[in-house]
Write a protein that holds these residues in place. Structure first.
Motif, PDB file in Angstrom:
ATOM      1  N   UNK A 350       0.783  -1.234   0.000  1.00  0.00           N
ATOM      2  CA  UNK A 350       0.000   0.000   0.000  1.00  0.00           C
ATOM      3  C   UNK A 350       0.806   1.271   0.000  1.00  0.00           C
ATOM      4  N   UNK A 351       2.130   1.185  -0.074  1.00  0.00           N
ATOM      5  CA  UNK A 351       2.973   2.364  -0.032  1.00  0.00           C
ATOM      6  C   UNK A 351       3.053   3.078  -1.373  1.00  0.00           C
ATOM      7  N   UNK A 352       3.390   4.370  -1.303  1.00  0.00           N
ATOM      8  CA  UNK A 352       3.577   5.196  -2.495  1.00  0.00           C
ATOM      9  C   UNK A 352       4.987   5.757  -2.481  1.00  0.00           C
ATOM     10  N   UNK A 353       5.759   5.463  -3.505  1.00  0.00           N
ATOM     11  CA  UNK A 353       7.121   5.987  -3.612  1.00  0.00           C
ATOM     12  C   UNK A 353       7.033   7.454  -4.011  1.00  0.00           C
ATOM     13  N   UNK A 354       7.477   8.347  -3.126  1.00  0.00           N
ATOM     14  CA  UNK A 354       7.386   9.783  -3.375  1.00  0.00           C
ATOM     15  C   UNK A 354       8.602  10.333  -4.101  1.00  0.00           C
ATOM     16  N   UNK A 355       9.765   9.758  -3.823  1.00  0.00           N
ATOM     17  CA  UNK A 355      10.986  10.266  -4.445  1.00  0.00           C
ATOM     18  C   UNK A 355      12.070   9.210  -4.282  1.00  0.00           C
TER      19      UNK A 355
END
Length: 500
Positions: A350-355
């Protein structure tokens, strides 16, 4: 840039190292090229090193502690003189910036200063006796041979914490450094050998083993080694602790950390930003105190995370011999692969890679592994977040209530370092209280990394429970004896017992 091996050889020569060259080479994380090879010690060599240290202990333990302190004093002087030489070796093997490599050697110098003072303060307590004409007190005595097993990420500093204190306590040392950081070990050991010689101390009080994991297992299993101090993964600690305990030896474990910080609504966000970026991205995420989890109050989360992502995009990544570089390489391909696997697992959970997260400079360094430090926004503390990945990944989560944030903070197996950024005294006091952080290190308005020599360093739970460096950590290297002295001329028994 100068040829790396030429610089390494010059640094070793300056430290006074000799007789180290052999066929067993490692690759530098800076470029992936092979460094100067070294000898490889055999099982018999390890046995002989322990025997020499045991024999030297019989003499060393009887030398007054302040005189023993002169050896670490002289070691500190030589480390000061050759600070950059040793830092060159640390940089070549661990991939640190020169600033961080120099800082590591400064830690060695600082612990020598600390241990020198401690050599005059190995004190015990005097307690009142219930019997008239009696004195009750405790004394501290040298323990024996101390086996030190160190890790690659701080190849000389943590060794020096143990060694400086062990030597002033009257112990002798057998050191097995990381297999990939032998050259910095040779340099550090050569400077100690010079200090021992300059002080006319027994030559065999320190022994260096250049070998693989099997040599560490010998130290762990040998009953002549009174204390095993091991730095590494929790997995390693699970093996070391029971084996040493089975032979009734002592162990001091400095294991994994899954360190977190809380950013409260009252925090100075500019200060918190600087603290988080260094703690999370410094040393390419390869410190045991690296910040790996961040809990930000929901009222400031968007604002702070935007600032954090923007700061990450400004980080200079590359060969840290260029002093403008802030983030150097991962130590090897295995570390890079683990980082990629962890990011993938975080996204699946469920994670989102931001940078960040990508490999860079691979055209320039085909056999070195430079990566962009990553920030992954997580909906909750999932399985991957509870694990320690020894790479620059920062998992960001939000919270509403401080008590809930502390509960999430503590809900991991590791317990090394922690921090809160807040201007609210009540919040900081709660974080430092018995119902707050469960870590061995708890900070307010600084990051999770950057410990000072004066405080005992170590953590709880799966971090192992050991303490090194400052405070009363010297006691781990000594044995305690309780003494009763009867000067009454009578023989009363304790607790009023009557026998004759």
């Amino acid at each position: 840039m100068a040829n790396l091996n030429d610089s390494v050889r010059a640094a070793l020569d300056a430290c006074g190292a000799s007789g180290y060259e052999g066929p067993h080479a490692t690759r530098t994380p800076l470029t992936g090229e092979e460094l100067i090879g070294t000898v490889e010690h055999t099982a018999n060599d390890v046995d002989q090193a322990i025997a020499k240290a045991q024999a030297a202990f019989r003499e060393w333990r009887n030398i007054p502690a302040p005189v023993r302190g002169n050896v670490v004093k002289r070691w500190g002087e030589l480390l000061t003189e050759h600070k950059r030489d040793l830092a060159v070796l640390v940089q070549a093997e661990a991939g640190k910036s020169m600033s961080e490599a120099m800082g590591e050697v400064q830690e060695m110098i600082d612990i020598c200063d600390f241990a020198l003072g401690q050599s005059r303060m190995l004190w015990g307590k005097t307690m009142p006796s219930e019997r008239p004409g009696h004195r009750l007190m405790e004394t501290w005595h040298p323990l024996g041979v101390v086996g030190i097993i160190s890790a690659f990420n701080f190849p000389v500093a943590v060794y020096s914490w143990n060694t400086a204190l062990a030597l002033v306590c009257g112990d002798t040392v057998v050191w097995k450094p990381s297999e990939i950081c032998k050259l910095s070990a040779i340099g550090a050991d050569a400077l100690l050998a010079r200090a021992v010689k300059d002080c006319d101390a027994p030559a065999d009080i320190h022994q260096l083993i250049l070998a693989d994991r099997a040599a560490g297992e010998q130290l762990v299993n040998d009953p002549r080694v009174a204390l095993v101090s091991a730095t590494g993964s929790t997995r390693m600690g699970r093996e070391v602790g029971p084996k040493v305990a089975a032979r009734f030896g002592r162990f001091l474990l400095e294991l994994g950390g899954n360190n977190a910080a809380i950013v409260a609504p009252s925090a100075d966000l500019d200060l918190a930003l600087r603290g988080v970026v260094f703690a999370a991205a410094g040393t390419a995420g390869q410190r045991c105190t690296t910040m790996r989890r961040l809990l930000v109050h929901e009222s400031i989360a968007d604002q702070f995370v935007d600032k954090l992502v923007a700061a990450y995009k400004t980080l200079t990544i590359g060969d840290p011999r260029d002093e403008s570089v802030l983030v150097g390489p991962l130590v090897n391909k295995a570390s890079f692969d683990k980082m990629q696997n962890s990011i993938a697992a975080a996204q699946e959970q469920g994670g989102t890679l931001l940078v960040g997260g990508k490999r860079v400079l691979e055209d320039q360094f085909a056999d070195a592994y430079y990566v962009e430090p990553a920030i992954v926004k997580m909906p909750s503390q999932t399985d991957i977040v509870r694990e320690e990945t020894f790479a620059p990944i920062l998992y960001v989560m939000t919270y509403t209530d401080l008590d809930d944030a502390i509960e999430v903070h503590n809900e991991v197996p590791q317990g090394l370092s922690s921090a809160i950024f807040t201007s609210d005294q009540a919040e900081s006091e709660k974080f430092l209280s018995a119902s707050g952080s469960d870590c061995g290190i708890a900070n307010v308005n600084i990051g999770t990394s950057g410990a000072e020599i004066g405080g005992a360093f170590g953590g709880e739970k799966e971090t192992g429970g050991g303490r090194e460096s400052g405070s009363d950590s010297w006691q781990a290297y000594m044995r305690r004896a309780t003494n009763t002295i009867n000067y009454s001329g009578e023989l009363p028994l304790a607790q009023g017992v009557k026998f004759l």
